[in-house]
Each structure stands twice: as structure tokens, then as C-alpha cells.
Design a protein around this motif. Structure first.
Motif, PDB file in Angstrom:
ATOM      1  N   PHE A   1     -10.598  10.080  -2.212  1.00 59.46           N
ATOM      2  CA  PHE A   1     -10.744   9.899  -0.766  1.00 59.46           C
ATOM      3  C   PHE A   1     -11.108  11.219  -0.089  1.00 59.46           C
ATOM      4  O   PHE A   1     -11.846  11.238   0.897  1.00 59.46           O
ATOM      5  CB  PHE A   1      -9.463   9.309  -0.169  1.00 59.46           C
ATOM      6  CG  PHE A   1      -9.427   7.818  -0.192  1.00 59.46           C
ATOM      7  CD1 PHE A   1      -9.648   7.079   0.950  1.00 59.46           C
ATOM      8  CD2 PHE A   1      -9.184   7.133  -1.370  1.00 59.46           C
ATOM      9  CE1 PHE A   1      -9.625   5.690   0.939  1.00 59.46           C
ATOM     10  CE2 PHE A   1      -9.160   5.755  -1.405  1.00 59.46           C
ATOM     11  CZ  PHE A   1      -9.375   5.018  -0.250  1.00 59.46           C
TER      12      PHE A   1
ATOM     13  N   SER B   1       2.109   7.694   3.949  1.00 64.57           N
ATOM     14  CA  SER B   1       2.077   6.385   3.300  1.00 64.57           C
ATOM     15  C   SER B   1       3.258   6.209   2.358  1.00 64.57           C
ATOM     16  O   SER B   1       3.944   5.177   2.369  1.00 64.57           O
ATOM     17  CB  SER B   1       0.762   6.232   2.526  1.00 64.57           C
ATOM     18  OG  SER B   1       0.751   5.045   1.768  1.00 64.57           O
TER      19      SER B   1
ATOM     20  N   VAL C   1      -8.077  -3.633   2.862  1.00 65.62           N
ATOM     21  CA  VAL C   1      -8.130  -2.174   2.837  1.00 65.62           C
ATOM     22  C   VAL C   1      -8.456  -1.671   1.431  1.00 65.62           C
ATOM     23  O   VAL C   1      -9.261  -0.753   1.253  1.00 65.62           O
ATOM     24  CB  VAL C   1      -6.791  -1.585   3.326  1.00 65.62           C
ATOM     25  CG1 VAL C   1      -6.747  -0.079   3.111  1.00 65.62           C
ATOM     26  CG2 VAL C   1      -6.573  -1.911   4.794  1.00 65.62           C
ATOM     27  N   TYR C   2      -7.819  -2.277   0.428  1.00 67.32           N
ATOM     28  CA  TYR C   2      -8.104  -1.903  -0.963  1.00 67.32           C
ATOM     29  C   TYR C   2      -9.589  -2.046  -1.288  1.00 67.32           C
ATOM     30  O   TYR C   2     -10.233  -1.133  -1.800  1.00 67.32           O
ATOM     31  CB  TYR C   2      -7.304  -2.793  -1.916  1.00 67.32           C
ATOM     32  CG  TYR C   2      -5.886  -2.353  -2.176  1.00 67.32           C
ATOM     33  CD1 TYR C   2      -5.506  -1.018  -2.115  1.00 67.32           C
ATOM     34  CD2 TYR C   2      -4.910  -3.286  -2.529  1.00 67.32           C
ATOM     35  CE1 TYR C   2      -4.207  -0.625  -2.369  1.00 67.32           C
ATOM     36  CE2 TYR C   2      -3.608  -2.905  -2.785  1.00 67.32           C
ATOM     37  CZ  TYR C   2      -3.260  -1.572  -2.709  1.00 67.32           C
ATOM     38  OH  TYR C   2      -1.975  -1.187  -2.973  1.00 67.32           O
TER      39      TYR C   2
ATOM     40  N   LEU D   1      -7.235   5.718   6.157  1.00 67.63           N
ATOM     41  CA  LEU D   1      -7.728   4.713   5.224  1.00 67.63           C
ATOM     42  C   LEU D   1      -8.874   3.913   5.845  1.00 67.63           C
ATOM     43  O   LEU D   1      -9.899   3.660   5.205  1.00 67.63           O
ATOM     44  CB  LEU D   1      -6.596   3.771   4.806  1.00 67.63           C
ATOM     45  CG  LEU D   1      -5.558   4.351   3.843  1.00 67.63           C
ATOM     46  CD1 LEU D   1      -4.447   3.345   3.596  1.00 67.63           C
ATOM     47  CD2 LEU D   1      -6.192   4.761   2.530  1.00 67.63           C
TER      48      LEU D   1
ATOM     49  N   ILE E   1       0.854  -1.191   0.000  1.00 74.52           N
ATOM     50  CA  ILE E   1       0.000   0.000   0.000  1.00 74.52           C
ATOM     51  C   ILE E   1       0.885   1.235   0.000  1.00 74.52           C
ATOM     52  O   ILE E   1       1.404   1.652   1.031  1.00 74.52           O
ATOM     53  CB  ILE E   1      -0.931   0.020   1.229  1.00 74.52           C
ATOM     54  CG1 ILE E   1      -1.810  -1.226   1.252  1.00 74.52           C
ATOM     55  CG2 ILE E   1      -1.804   1.268   1.205  1.00 74.52           C
ATOM     56  CD1 ILE E   1      -2.717  -1.324   2.450  1.00 74.52           C
TER      57      ILE E   1
ATOM     58  N   GLY F   1     -11.941   0.160   1.020  1.00 76.46           N
ATOM     59  CA  GLY F   1     -11.755   1.573   0.698  1.00 76.46           C
ATOM     60  C   GLY F   1     -12.380   1.943  -0.630  1.00 76.46           C
ATOM     61  O   GLY F   1     -13.086   2.951  -0.742  1.00 76.46           O
TER      62      GLY F   1
ATOM     63  N   VAL G   1      -6.211  13.793   3.640  1.00 77.05           N
ATOM     64  CA  VAL G   1      -5.794  12.747   2.714  1.00 77.05           C
ATOM     65  C   VAL G   1      -4.391  13.016   2.189  1.00 77.05           C
ATOM     66  O   VAL G   1      -3.588  12.086   2.029  1.00 77.05           O
ATOM     67  CB  VAL G   1      -6.801  12.629   1.550  1.00 77.05           C
ATOM     68  CG1 VAL G   1      -6.276  11.703   0.476  1.00 77.05           C
ATOM     69  CG2 VAL G   1      -8.142  12.112   2.072  1.00 77.05           C
TER      70      VAL G   1
ATOM     71  N   LYS H   1      -0.772   5.714   8.502  1.00 72.32           N
ATOM     72  CA  LYS H   1      -1.486   5.834   7.231  1.00 72.32           C
ATOM     73  C   LYS H   1      -2.774   5.030   7.220  1.00 72.32           C
ATOM     74  O   LYS H   1      -3.677   5.306   6.427  1.00 72.32           O
ATOM     75  CB  LYS H   1      -0.582   5.428   6.069  1.00 72.32           C
ATOM     76  CG  LYS H   1      -0.356   3.947   5.886  1.00 72.32           C
ATOM     77  CD  LYS H   1       0.557   3.732   4.686  1.00 72.32           C
ATOM     78  CE  LYS H   1       0.943   2.287   4.504  1.00 72.32           C
ATOM     79  NZ  LYS H   1       1.894   2.105   3.410  1.00 72.32           N
TER      80      LYS H   1
ATOM     81  N   ILE I   1      -3.322   3.970  -3.592  1.00 71.90           N
ATOM     82  CA  ILE I   1      -4.655   3.713  -3.059  1.00 71.90           C
ATOM     83  C   ILE I   1      -5.494   4.981  -3.032  1.00 71.90           C
ATOM     84  O   ILE I   1      -6.713   4.945  -3.188  1.00 71.90           O
ATOM     85  CB  ILE I   1      -4.548   3.105  -1.637  1.00 71.90           C
ATOM     86  CG1 ILE I   1      -5.925   2.857  -1.026  1.00 71.90           C
ATOM     87  CG2 ILE I   1      -3.737   4.005  -0.716  1.00 71.90           C
ATOM     88  CD1 ILE I   1      -6.753   1.848  -1.761  1.00 71.90           C
ATOM     89  N   PHE I   2      -4.842   6.153  -2.883  1.00 72.94           N
ATOM     90  CA  PHE I   2      -5.582   7.403  -2.758  1.00 72.94           C
ATOM     91  C   PHE I   2      -6.126   7.898  -4.099  1.00 72.94           C
ATOM     92  O   PHE I   2      -6.958   8.800  -4.132  1.00 72.94           O
ATOM     93  CB  PHE I   2      -4.688   8.469  -2.119  1.00 72.94           C
ATOM     94  CG  PHE I   2      -4.281   8.135  -0.710  1.00 72.94           C
ATOM     95  CD1 PHE I   2      -5.140   8.377   0.342  1.00 72.94           C
ATOM     96  CD2 PHE I   2      -3.055   7.554  -0.445  1.00 72.94           C
ATOM     97  CE1 PHE I   2      -4.778   8.051   1.640  1.00 72.94           C
ATOM     98  CE2 PHE I   2      -2.682   7.233   0.849  1.00 72.94           C
ATOM     99  CZ  PHE I   2      -3.550   7.480   1.901  1.00 72.94           C
TER     100      PHE I   2
END
Length: 475
Positions: free
Chosen positions: A296, A320, A272-273, A197, A59, A276, A313, A193, A63-64
Motif C-alpha cells: 500500500f 486498524s 474494501v479487500y 484504505l 479488517i 484495494g 500506511v 483506518k 489487508i496492508f
């Protein structure tokens, strides 16, 4: 075996058992060096830190932006996420099995060399090394975009370049300080981080509105074609599953903990992926999400109101990426270190201080810094983008070689002493991991495969020079 201070010995035959007990003085690759073992700066990772290393490296900052990237395909992209998650966990299980056989620093390099000899091991080490320093440059450049939200640095290319270089050298300094500090930075950054999330991933479920999901398939292709197209964007998201295996020599009770950390870390990252992305899909209207540059942030604003989501974020993304750079900087030196101990990389890469291969860290951060400076000063984004895509291809080379090593062990094992049920289970898992690795390679695209092959061929020349020098010394 690895010999320090003398000419490297020839590689053993593929069938020879090279496994050495953890802590054995002969295990110069998989354990902290003798001069490091008593240092208060060198400390082996336990299961929590090893798991954080895996999750933190998988991660990064992507991801953001991920929900907005796959939104044009519709909610069918969640199916692609599920398929990729199965493949990533299968690959994690394969790494766990291989680490139980040979728990030494180097990961895919060690497994490929044990099964197929020096040349395959070198290709795994060379490809993985390229992946790490090119990825670090890409990650630093992306992190500058988030830093600009907090402190304006993108007004001039020089300030942006210096910021990107600082983001690479700070984690490198943590590595120079020793594995104790690497583990501490990785654990803290992973925890920090995950707060925002998880806020979106879990909290967003309470604000979830199915009407905001949009159509199931908006790609214009069949469902299968849409899954493949979305997967091509998601493939890079799971790079890093090998993190604990590559640093196995710094993990306590590696035979047991590497496999556990790899599976737990990969599963946690996948959770989390998925949560989220699902939460963002259900809190931000589809037509707005397609054009969003900070999904996000939009989700946090939709959940709680106000406009503070962007700052939160951006800060989370910066933490992150810094943690990700910290972990990848260590990994960038571990594989060349193991290869150098076998005479397959320049001997300087085999030097280690406070548990960290400092020469490998220094060379890697210098190369990534030069690439970063070139990206900013040349003004050409396309060259850099192609190099980033190359990392997807170069990362799959050691993945595929490691999976092939597991296939080799399964097929060549003694049938009379093997649990047939376990053999069948391992065979299915390995087949899924092999298919996943090939899918990763295909998803990189023709241009990336072409450029990646050139990088590999350049490595063949390096291998030829090193092999000739080693043979001359032995003669």
C-alpha cells in the motif's frame, strides 16, 4: 434458562424453544445485566456500531500486506477473492438467520447448544475462546512491526515485547471502562483506518494501468489449483463475520440488527479487500509487487510521488490493528460469559460490570500477554506461527457447528407452515456456508488441524470436570 446465584439448570432438550424476547427479565445472557442496565457506562450498540464491530474485526492489519502475499499467483488470486467473498457472505446470512431465532450473547455457542446440547455448545465456546486470545497475541506482535516505522521499538526484544503488551492492554482498559467506550473506540478506529484504505481502493482506480497487472496465472498450477492455493492465504482474512452475533446481547433490536450488521459489515469488508487489492495490482508493477514489504505504501508513492506513503500506511495499520484488538477483546469474553451462565465454563466468567464480562477480558488479556512474551523471549518464531495457524482451524469449529445448527432447523422444521421458496433459498445459502467452513478448515493445513485437535481434546477434559461438578451440585 440461565440462573444466576444458584446451581445451573440442565440443558433443555434440543427441540425446546429457548427463544426469549429481547428485554425480557429472564434473558440474562442476551441483555445487559440488571445492575448494568442503568449505568451510563453500559450502552447497547446500534446498527452503525454493530456494523463497525463486524468490519473492524474482519479488517485487521493483514489487508496492508495482502496484495504482496497473493501477487506470486497472478491476477487469478482475484478470482479466489471472489469465491471466498461468496462463502463469507453466505456464512453472514446464516448468522443473521440464527440471531433472529435466538438473539442472545454467545453467537455460535448459543446456536450449537440449542440444537445439539451442552457438549456441542461447550466445544463451540472453547474453540472460539482459543481463537480469540491466540489471535490477539498474533495481532499485537504484527502491530509492533508497523509501530517500529513511527517509533523505533524493534531494536531490542524487551522494548518490542513491552510495546506488544501495551497494544493489548490499552484495548482491554477500554473494555473495562464499559460497552459505551468499546463502541466509541470501535467506531472511531474503523472510520480512521478506512480513510487511507479508501484512498488507495478508490483513488487507485484513477491511476490504474492494466499493463502492471502481470500474467493471469503465474503459480505453475492449473487455474483451479492456483485459486485454491491463493485462497489458502486469503482464508484468514474473513474471520470475524460472527462478531455481531457473538455480541448480540449488546445490540439493540438484535433480531433485526444483528443480521443486517453482519451482512453489511462483511460486504463492506469484502468491497474494501477487492478494490484495494485490485488498485494495488494496477498501480504497482507486478515484478515489484511480488517482493514488496509494504504494497500500500508503494501504491501511494506510485500515485502521488514522494516517500511519505510508508508513514501514512504504518499509521493506518496501527489504528486498524488497535481497533481490531478492541473488538476482539470484547468478543473473547462474550462467548465464555454465555457458557458460564449455563454452567459450561467456570462461574467467574459469568460476572459482568458496565456491560462487559470483566473476568473474561482479564483472563484473555493475561493469556495473550503470556503468549506474546513467550514469543519474544523464546526467540522461536515457528512455535508462534503454528499457534497462529491453529486459530484458522479453531475458528471454523464454531462456524461449522453454527451452520450445522441451521441445517438442523431447516430439516426439522414443520413443512406445512414453511414458505417453500424461502426454505429453498435458505438451504442453498446454508450449503454454501457449510462448504465455506470446511474449506476454511482444510486451508489451515495438516499441522494446524493436528494442533487444533489437541486444543479441542484438552477442552474435553475441562468439560468432564465441569459437568461432574455440576452433576454433584444438582444431586
Amino acid at each position: 434458562m440461565h440462573v444466576t446465584g444458584t446451581a445451573p439448570q440442565p440443558a433443555p432438550a434440543p427441540s425446546e424453544d429457548r427463544t426469549v424476547p429481547v428485554g425480557d427479565p429472564r434473558d440474562t445472557t442476551g441483555a445487559v445485566d440488571a445492575h448494568d442496565s442503568g449505568s451510563r457506562h453500559a450502552r447497547r450498540f446500534g446498527l452503525p456500531v454493530a456494523t463497525a464491530l463486524v468490519m473492524g474485526n474482519i479488517i485487521g492489519g493483514g489487508i496492508f500486506l495482502l496484495p504482496a502475499s497473493i501477487a506470486p499467483y497472478g491476477t487469478v488470486s482475484l478470482v479466489a477473492f471472489g469465491v471466498l467473498t461468496v462463502g463469507a457472505i453466505a456464512l453472514a446470512l446464516v448468522f443473521g438467520r440464527l440471531a433472529a431465532r435466538d438473539p442472545r450473547t454467545g453467537g455460535p455457542y448459543v446456536y450449537a447448544r440449542e440444537a445439539f446440547g451442552d457438549f456441542a455448545g461447550f466445544l463451540a465456546a472453547w474453540a472460539y475462546w482459543i481463537t480469540t486470545w491466540v489471535s490477539n497475541a498474533a495481532l499485537a506482535v504484527a502491530a509492533v512491526g508497523y509501530l517500529d516505522v513511527l517509533i523505533p521499538v524493534n531494536d531490542h526484544k524487551w522494548t518490542a515485547c513491552l510495546a506488544a503488551l501495551a497494544l493489548q492492554w490499552l484495548p482491554a482498559l477500554a473494555n473495562f471502562a464499559g460497552t459505551r467506550y468499546v463502541g466509541a473506540v470501535q467506531l472511531v478506529s474503523t472510520v480512521l483506518k478506512f480513510v487511507p484504505l479508501l484512498l488507495v481502493a478508490v483513488g487507485g482506480l484513477f491511476f490504474f494501468d492494466p499493463s502492471r497487472l502481470g500474467p493471469f496465472n503465474t503459480s505453475g498450477h492449473s487455474a483451479v489449483g492456483a485459486v485454491s492455493a491463493a485462497a489458502a492465504l486469503l482464508l484468514f482474512s474473513y474471520l470475524g463475520v460472527e462478531s455481531a452475533a457473538v455480541s448480540a446481547g449488546e445490540v439493540r433490536n438484535a433480531r433485526r440488527n444483528v443480521g443486517r450488521a453482519t451482512v453489511i459489515g462483511t460486504s463492506g469488508a469484502a468491497l474494501v479487500y477487492l478494490l484495494g487489492t485490485l488498485s494495488v495490482f494496477g498501480t504497482v508493477a507486478h515484478n515489484r509487487l511480488v517482493t514488496s514489504t509494504a504494497p500500500f505504501s508503494d501504491a501511494v508513492d506510485a500515485m502521488f510521488g514522494g516517500s511519505w506513503g510508508g508513514t501514512v500506511v504504518a499509521l493506518a495499520a496501527l489504528v486498524s490493528m488497535t481497533g481490531c484488538l478492541n473488538g476482539w477483546t470484547l468478543l473473547s469474553a462474550q462467548t465464555p460469559y454465555a457458557a458460564a451462565k449455563d454452567g459450561l465454563f467456570p462461574a467467574a466468567f459469568g460476572r459482568r460490570r458496565r456491560g462487559v464480562p470483566t473476568v473474561g477480558v482479564a483472563v484473555t488479556v493475561v493469556l495473550s500477554s503470556l503468549l506474546t512474551a513467550y514469543n519474544y523471549l523464546s526467540g522461536s518464531g515457528k512455535v508462534f506461527e503454528v499457534l497462529v495457524l491453529v486459530t484458522t482451524f479453531t475458528a471454523t469449529v464454531p462456524y461449522l457447528l453454527a451452520t450445522a445448527a441451521q441445517i438442523f432447523h431447516l430439516v426439522s422444521g414443520r413443512r406445512e407452515s414453511v414458505d417453500r421458496a424461502r426454505l429453498a433459498r435458505d438451504s442453498v445459502i446454508t450449503a454454501i456456508a457449510a462448504a465455506f467452513s470446511l474449506w476454511l478448515m482444510a486451508g489451515a493445513g495438516y499441522a494446524a488441524v493436528y494442533q487444533g485437535a489437541l486444543f479441542l481434546f484438552a477442552g474435553i477434559i475441562v468439560y468432564a470436570v465441569l459437568a461432574a461438578r455440576r452433576q454433584r451440585r444438582e444431586a
